[in-house]
Design an enzyme around this catalytic site. Sequence first.
Site, mmCIF file in Angstrom:
data_model
loop_
_atom_site.group_PDB
_atom_site.id
_atom_site.type_symbol
_atom_site.label_atom_id
_atom_site.label_comp_id
_atom_site.label_asym_id
_atom_site.label_seq_id
_atom_site.Cartn_x
_atom_site.Cartn_y
_atom_site.Cartn_z
ATOM 1 C CG ASP A 658 -1.899 -1.123 1.281
ATOM 2 O OD1 ASP A 658 -1.961 -1.901 0.316
ATOM 3 O OD2 ASP A 658 -2.597 -1.252 2.303
ATOM 4 C CG HIS A 662 0.387 3.642 3.591
ATOM 5 N ND1 HIS A 662 1.051 2.874 4.529
ATOM 6 C CD2 HIS A 662 -0.769 2.983 3.360
ATOM 7 C CE1 HIS A 662 0.317 1.813 4.845
ATOM 8 N NE2 HIS A 662 -0.782 1.859 4.139
ATOM 9 C CG ASP A 731 -4.541 -7.842 -2.978
ATOM 10 O OD1 ASP A 731 -5.097 -6.836 -2.493
ATOM 11 O OD2 ASP A 731 -3.662 -8.470 -2.368
ATOM 12 C CD GLU A 733 -9.445 -3.514 0.937
ATOM 13 O OE1 GLU A 733 -10.219 -4.191 1.625
ATOM 14 O OE2 GLU A 733 -8.410 -2.997 1.395
ATOM 15 C CD GLU A 737 -7.274 4.460 0.212
ATOM 16 O OE1 GLU A 737 -7.073 5.115 1.253
ATOM 17 O OE2 GLU A 737 -7.315 3.214 0.196
ATOM 18 C CE1 TYR A 815 -18.159 -0.803 7.356
ATOM 19 C CE2 TYR A 815 -17.476 -3.072 7.640
ATOM 20 C CZ TYR A 815 -17.987 -1.906 8.166
ATOM 21 O OH TYR A 815 -18.322 -1.847 9.494
#
Length: 909
Positions: A658, A662, A731, A733, A737, A815
């Site tokens: 990520d 971040h 992957d 999600e 972002e 979610y």
Amino acid sequence: MDSHTKWKAATLLTWLLTTEISHCLPHVGNEVEATLRNTATEPARAFRTQYPPVNSESRLIIPESHPVYRVALEQDGHSSEQPFPDFDIDDFIDGLGDFLDEEDDNEEDDTNTDTTTEPPPTATGQSTSADTGKPDPVQATTSAKQPEDLTPIPTAGSVTSSPQAKPSTTEAQEPVDTNISPGVGTHDPTTMNGQDIFQPVATGPVPANIQSRHDHPLQNQHADTTDPITTNKFYAGLFLGSQTNATFSQPYSLAWSKGGGTLKSWGMTVTHTQPHLLAYGPKNNKIPGNPVQYYINPVGLQHLVFSAAELDQSSIMTVEQLKAFSANAVIKRSGGSAQQITFPIVQGMGYTTAVYNDLQPLIESGIFFRKVVSAGSPRPGIFKYQVELEDDTTWLLYATPADGKDPNFKLDSKTNIRGPKGFSGTIQAAKNPAGKSGEKFYDNSCGVYPVSGEVSGSVTGDVGNYMLSWTKAGKDVKGTPLIMFALPHHVQSFDSATKGRITDIRLRTTTKGNATAVIGESWTMVEENLPIDMGFAPWSTTQGSIHDLSATAQHAIIQAAPTELKQNISGQTALNSMYYSGKALSKFATLVYTVNQLGNNVDIAADAFRQLKKAFNLFVQNKQENPLAYDTVWKGVVSTAGYNGDLNQDFGNTAYNDHHFHYGYFIQAAAIIGALDPSWLTANKEWVNMLVRDAGNSVANDAHFPFSRSFDWYNGHSWAKGLFESFDGKDQESTSEDTMFAYSIKMWGQTTGDASMEARGNMMLGILGRSLNNYFLMEDDNVNQPSNFIANKVTGILFENKVDHTTYFGANLEYVQGIHMLPLMPHSPFTRRKEFVRQEWQAMFAENAATPASKVKDGWKGVLYANLALIDPKASWEFFTQPNFDYSWIDGGASRTWYMAFAAGLGGA
């Protein structure tokens, strides 16, 4: 019953039973279900395959009432934490609290304190509220400073290579007037003419206060290189953990057998999965259309295996030449042996190619050979074999011996084709679904193969061009064209010359629809209508940036803003998580910008702006709870949170999970701060550029960071998974972002005057706008995902091998859908098309839908209603401006003030 039907039935039955997901049987389909039941009592046939190998059973689906993936929720560095932290509601609203009181008491001793004198609480022209002592927000509207000069403020020049330098220990003084022009920067993006998008950000080492560490919890054991390793690329399964995880080059999947499977082979397995072999999850009856929760491709099917008679338990595999689009997997007879098979694995490769050195080839199949026919020589020195497997598929084998002699491959059994001893040369395999036409194209390109790829690109005005090109090797290289597979989003954007080289060969990819074979060493893609005018203000596809809000909207913003401006900025940003901290810094930077520029009031945000810079400086000084470190093993900047033995800390940041998520928040916050206060850039630009280089470096020859760690220029989006072993590959999600990172580097480039970075961000946004709507955000007419899955509207977590409509932190619809919404920013209308948002809202969140937004609790409610602004800005505006607004509806990474401005700018007020 014909052999194909029996093979299909036996394969599916064995898979369902071995993976303990027989509960899925009702969802397989009536015809297949009947076939399965009719053959369940038949004896095992020679063509039955075993899936999966017994040593991988534990990673599969757990048979519960609502099945989940153990690997997704426990083993991938992801915790069950939501994507925003919860703050005490009183502190969230009142903000100052004991923490800030202590900060104020200690300010005289703080060497990092801003030296600017704070404006008095009752600035000129402002009245004071009797009960709070703060400026009255309504009166402040009439006294707000208005921008007098809208010319761009000059910013710091481009970054140059420099030795390690200590960051400044004091903050730059705040200028008297912080008004900025609508488009901050030193150039006009509309005048870009052939701007190269891959110029270096910087080339020097990281700042001196970022400690270098050599003790990363995951040491590199199998990647044979001293260069920076692109941790999030498709070939990571070759060097991580057991080294048996599949590598998804698309449309083929490759995995080292390592003595496993029914064949117990030590060679390299090549798999291509047909749609009828997919397994589907249970139907979700709460969503219109009753879509299945997930689909998954089999792992472990062994269509062909490139092996050798000499390979056994002493054989090893190393990975060499790790680059952005390729890597070489080398299987050696034993450690130090010169007898080896080298597999150049390149994204989109038309054949799987094995380069043998002094070994006896053994081509194996767990599906079993039905027929192998020697088919002559397409060209001198190349020998062809037509292969039929028991699943009715046709493959072509091409052997190019180094000595030019006919290798006379022999079919030993249903599982083995054997070649001569001491063979050196190449053997290639390709699946041919296109009959004689496809065979002609494969014949024309056999003997050569790609060994590496590269991307180049430029932007002129609002049109971007990018090219994928490949270096090739093999026989008659100059006169033999490559054949490579393109994904759907490539084909859609091909220029006319590339379109002319499309063939009729199409093979299914694992999670991205059908790939199309294209002849040639390069493709050129064109992306038009890039969002070059997108800035910090609300933006739409029809109006562009909206800087001028109505008087009604400005008045409401200035009324609401003080509640959020007085929050405890240090308390919400100085956290033990780079992700949560970055989100909070982005929130406050966007809040200050909204008040300053869209509310046209500099004064009431001045104190918050000072606190924001001080909060950001904590990270530049590397004094946060879990400081950053430069990891010399894989070469990147990571949180030290995971060095304590728990790599799940901070969402796996230490293991490179990520980073684009971040660091994108930090970069966007810095872009706003630097735009509002250009003098701030001098002391902070090097640190922010370090984050850009780590997550999205622009060049391949940087000694400190790999090229484009997160964004995959072949797949057209980023991968979030870092150094975690996964049978289902990489992957992602959160598409929103992912888009946020592209947007952040666009805006950071604009703020710092880095035209190449800004153009690269625009290009990435253009590609994401296309790829996300092909693969992740599914309108009713989507053709790339299974028809029984599309009604989910978003993929949830898209892996390389499966797609699961869930999240790592729960399966609530708010979610699963919401993680693809947040953060709601100017980039949101660009990638989240109105028709998609309309279909999703009606299915999921309208009053009569599965999960009415009006009944959602906590911060997800604000996320949903901010997203509503994309199709109904008035309803969104009314939600955020309602009397007695409940601030628990605003998540810790957003502000009501910005959401109001966002809705107003899109037409809400």
